[in-house]
Design an enzyme around this catalytic site. Structure first.
Site, mmCIF file in Angstrom:
data_model
loop_
_atom_site.group_PDB
_atom_site.id
_atom_site.type_symbol
_atom_site.label_atom_id
_atom_site.label_comp_id
_atom_site.label_asym_id
_atom_site.label_seq_id
_atom_site.Cartn_x
_atom_site.Cartn_y
_atom_site.Cartn_z
ATOM 1 N N LYS A 33 0.847 -1.192 0.000
ATOM 2 C CA LYS A 33 0.000 0.000 0.000
ATOM 3 C C LYS A 33 0.878 1.236 0.000
ATOM 4 C CE LYS A 33 -2.336 1.831 3.654
ATOM 5 N NZ LYS A 33 -2.115 3.290 3.599
ATOM 6 N N ASP A 60 -3.353 4.292 -2.130
ATOM 7 C CA ASP A 60 -4.311 4.769 -1.114
ATOM 8 C C ASP A 60 -4.230 6.294 -1.023
ATOM 9 O OD1 ASP A 60 -5.934 4.982 1.156
ATOM 10 O OD2 ASP A 60 -4.312 4.443 2.537
ATOM 11 N N LEU A 61 -4.779 6.974 -2.043
ATOM 12 C CA LEU A 61 -4.721 8.444 -2.036
ATOM 13 C C LEU A 61 -6.078 9.059 -1.698
ATOM 14 C CD1 LEU A 61 -2.254 9.108 -5.008
ATOM 15 C CD2 LEU A 61 -1.786 8.940 -2.565
ATOM 16 N N LYS A 62 -7.076 8.229 -1.485
ATOM 17 C CA LYS A 62 -8.397 8.702 -0.999
ATOM 18 C C LYS A 62 -8.860 9.955 -1.735
ATOM 19 C CE LYS A 62 -7.649 6.937 3.712
ATOM 20 N NZ LYS A 62 -6.208 6.619 3.726
ATOM 21 N N PHE A 63 -9.064 9.831 -3.051
ATOM 22 C CA PHE A 63 -9.448 11.001 -3.846
ATOM 23 C C PHE A 63 -10.815 11.527 -3.425
ATOM 24 C CE2 PHE A 63 -6.736 8.596 -6.976
ATOM 25 C CZ PHE A 63 -5.652 9.452 -6.905
ATOM 26 N N HIS A 64 -10.949 12.845 -3.430
ATOM 27 C CA HIS A 64 -12.208 13.507 -3.044
ATOM 28 C C HIS A 64 -12.208 14.866 -3.739
ATOM 29 C CE1 HIS A 64 -15.002 14.800 0.533
ATOM 30 N NE2 HIS A 64 -15.478 15.158 -0.645
ATOM 31 N N ASP A 65 -12.991 14.986 -4.812
ATOM 32 C CA ASP A 65 -12.958 16.230 -5.593
ATOM 33 C C ASP A 65 -14.220 16.304 -6.435
ATOM 34 O OD1 ASP A 65 -11.920 18.550 -7.016
ATOM 35 O OD2 ASP A 65 -9.930 17.857 -6.411
ATOM 36 N N ASN A 68 -15.354 15.256 -12.244
ATOM 37 C CA ASN A 68 -14.424 15.225 -13.372
ATOM 38 C C ASN A 68 -12.969 15.055 -12.909
ATOM 39 O OD1 ASN A 68 -13.696 15.741 -16.237
ATOM 40 N ND2 ASN A 68 -12.809 17.612 -15.378
ATOM 41 N N THR A 119 -11.541 5.749 10.410
ATOM 42 C CA THR A 119 -11.629 5.104 11.726
ATOM 43 C C THR A 119 -11.131 6.039 12.838
ATOM 44 O OG1 THR A 119 -9.549 4.042 11.191
ATOM 45 C CG2 THR A 119 -11.518 2.700 10.966
ATOM 46 N N GLY A 209 0.816 -2.183 8.830
ATOM 47 C CA GLY A 209 2.022 -1.402 8.611
ATOM 48 C C GLY A 209 3.092 -1.681 9.637
ATOM 49 N N ARG A 210 3.065 -0.912 10.721
ATOM 50 C CA ARG A 210 4.178 -0.906 11.661
ATOM 51 C C ARG A 210 4.579 -2.242 12.273
ATOM 52 N NH1 ARG A 210 1.724 4.255 14.417
ATOM 53 N NH2 ARG A 210 -0.078 3.254 13.426
HETATM 54 O O1 C5P Z 1 1.049 0.928 10.936
HETATM 55 P P1 C5P Z 1 -0.400 0.590 10.839
HETATM 56 O O2 C5P Z 1 -0.664 -0.891 10.749
HETATM 57 O O3 C5P Z 1 -1.231 1.260 11.908
HETATM 58 O O4 C5P Z 1 -0.837 1.213 9.415
HETATM 59 C C1 C5P Z 1 -2.159 1.235 8.983
HETATM 60 C C2 C5P Z 1 -2.229 1.888 7.650
HETATM 61 O O5 C5P Z 1 -3.600 1.968 7.260
HETATM 62 C C3 C5P Z 1 -1.704 3.315 7.608
HETATM 63 O O6 C5P Z 1 -1.139 3.518 6.310
HETATM 64 C C4 C5P Z 1 -2.931 4.169 7.782
HETATM 65 O O7 C5P Z 1 -2.818 5.419 7.136
HETATM 66 C C5 C5P Z 1 -3.983 3.312 7.072
HETATM 67 N N1 C5P Z 1 -5.346 3.542 7.511
HETATM 68 C C6 C5P Z 1 -5.754 3.372 8.823
HETATM 69 N N2 C5P Z 1 -7.049 3.599 9.163
HETATM 70 C C7 C5P Z 1 -7.934 3.972 8.239
HETATM 71 C C8 C5P Z 1 -7.540 4.126 6.912
HETATM 72 C C9 C5P Z 1 -6.218 3.892 6.574
HETATM 73 O O8 C5P Z 1 -4.961 3.010 9.678
HETATM 74 N N3 C5P Z 1 -9.184 4.150 8.569
#
Ligand code: C5P
Length: 229
Positions: A33, A60-65, A68, A119, A209-210
């Protein structure tokens, strides 16, 4: 064909960190991602680096505009060959439909998913924006709206996944962040669930992620997570 369920959030900000990280992520078990931090820092080369490592990309750039502009951004993502991209459902049905329709003319069609309510948003935060429904009803409402606009699924918390799976049915794609194996630190995530629980709740793909990227041995962390799945 294999369909890895684990999507590793590559939340780094330099090309060298990214190159180092992707070497340690097996494409047989994982997708990647790319979010706003990485994309804004180094641009589309991030996609190229992942693709060269054989990793499918969720942009994952979450477009909102306006419809067009949003649709053309989604088309640009499709032309980079990404596997999945997303838009904010609160951009409205015209915007979501425009984004879906523009992909019909493309050779490569990524999965297009919606972001319902972040979230991180509290009930008070939602209320402050003038939304008078409770949080759960607003999530359900936006998920159903995105389904009716032809989106492939939504990003949601793993706790919402069970409810949405029951309401929308088996073909709607549920992508869940906020996942923590029992052995990992929660960091700033609240309402976390384990990888196994998320799948049991009906999630299709898990964003983690982490627990992987901050580990000294990302390969081992991935192996443990895949083992749990
Ligand atoms: O490191 P971690 O597991 O918390 O990363 C979660 C990833 O998911 C991050 O890139 C975060 O921006 C993304 N994310 C999130 N909650 C959301 C939407 C996206 O944690 N509601």
């Amino acid at each position: 064909m294999s369909d890895p369920r684990l999507i590793v959030a590559l939340d780094v900000s330099t090309e060298s960190e990214l190159r180092e990280l992707v070497q340690r992520i097996p494409n047989t078990h994982c997708r990647a991602k790319i979010g706003k931090e990485l994309f804004t820092s180094i641009g589309p080369i991030a996609i190229d680096i992942c693709h060269k490592a054989g990793l499918d990309v969720f942009l994952d750039l979450k477009f909102h505009d306006i419809p067009n502009t949003c649709a053309k951004a989604v088309r640009a993502a499709a032309r980079w060959g990404v596997w999945m991209t997303n838009v904010h459902c609160s951009g409205g049905s015209d915007m979501m439909r425009a984004a879906r329709e523009i992909l019909e003319g493309e050779v490569h069609r990524p999965k297009l998913i919606g972001v319902t309510v972040l979230t991180s948003m509290s009930a008070d935060g939602l209320n402050e924006l003038g939304v008078n429904r409770d949080l759960e009803s607003q999530v359900d409402h936006l998920a159903l709206l995105s389904d009716s606009c032809g989106l492939d699924g939504v990003v949601c918390s793993a706790q919402e996944a069970k409810r949405l799976r029951q309401k929308i049915g088996p073909d709607f794609c549920l992508v869940t962040p906020g996942i923590r194996p029992t052995w990992a630190a929660a960091n700033d995530q609240t309402r976390i669930v384990t990888p196994r629980e998320a799948l049991d709740n009906g999630a299709d793909y898990l964003v983690i992620g982490r627990p992987i990227t901050a580990s000294d041995r990302p390969e081992e962390a991935i192996g443990r997570i895949v083992g749990e799945l």
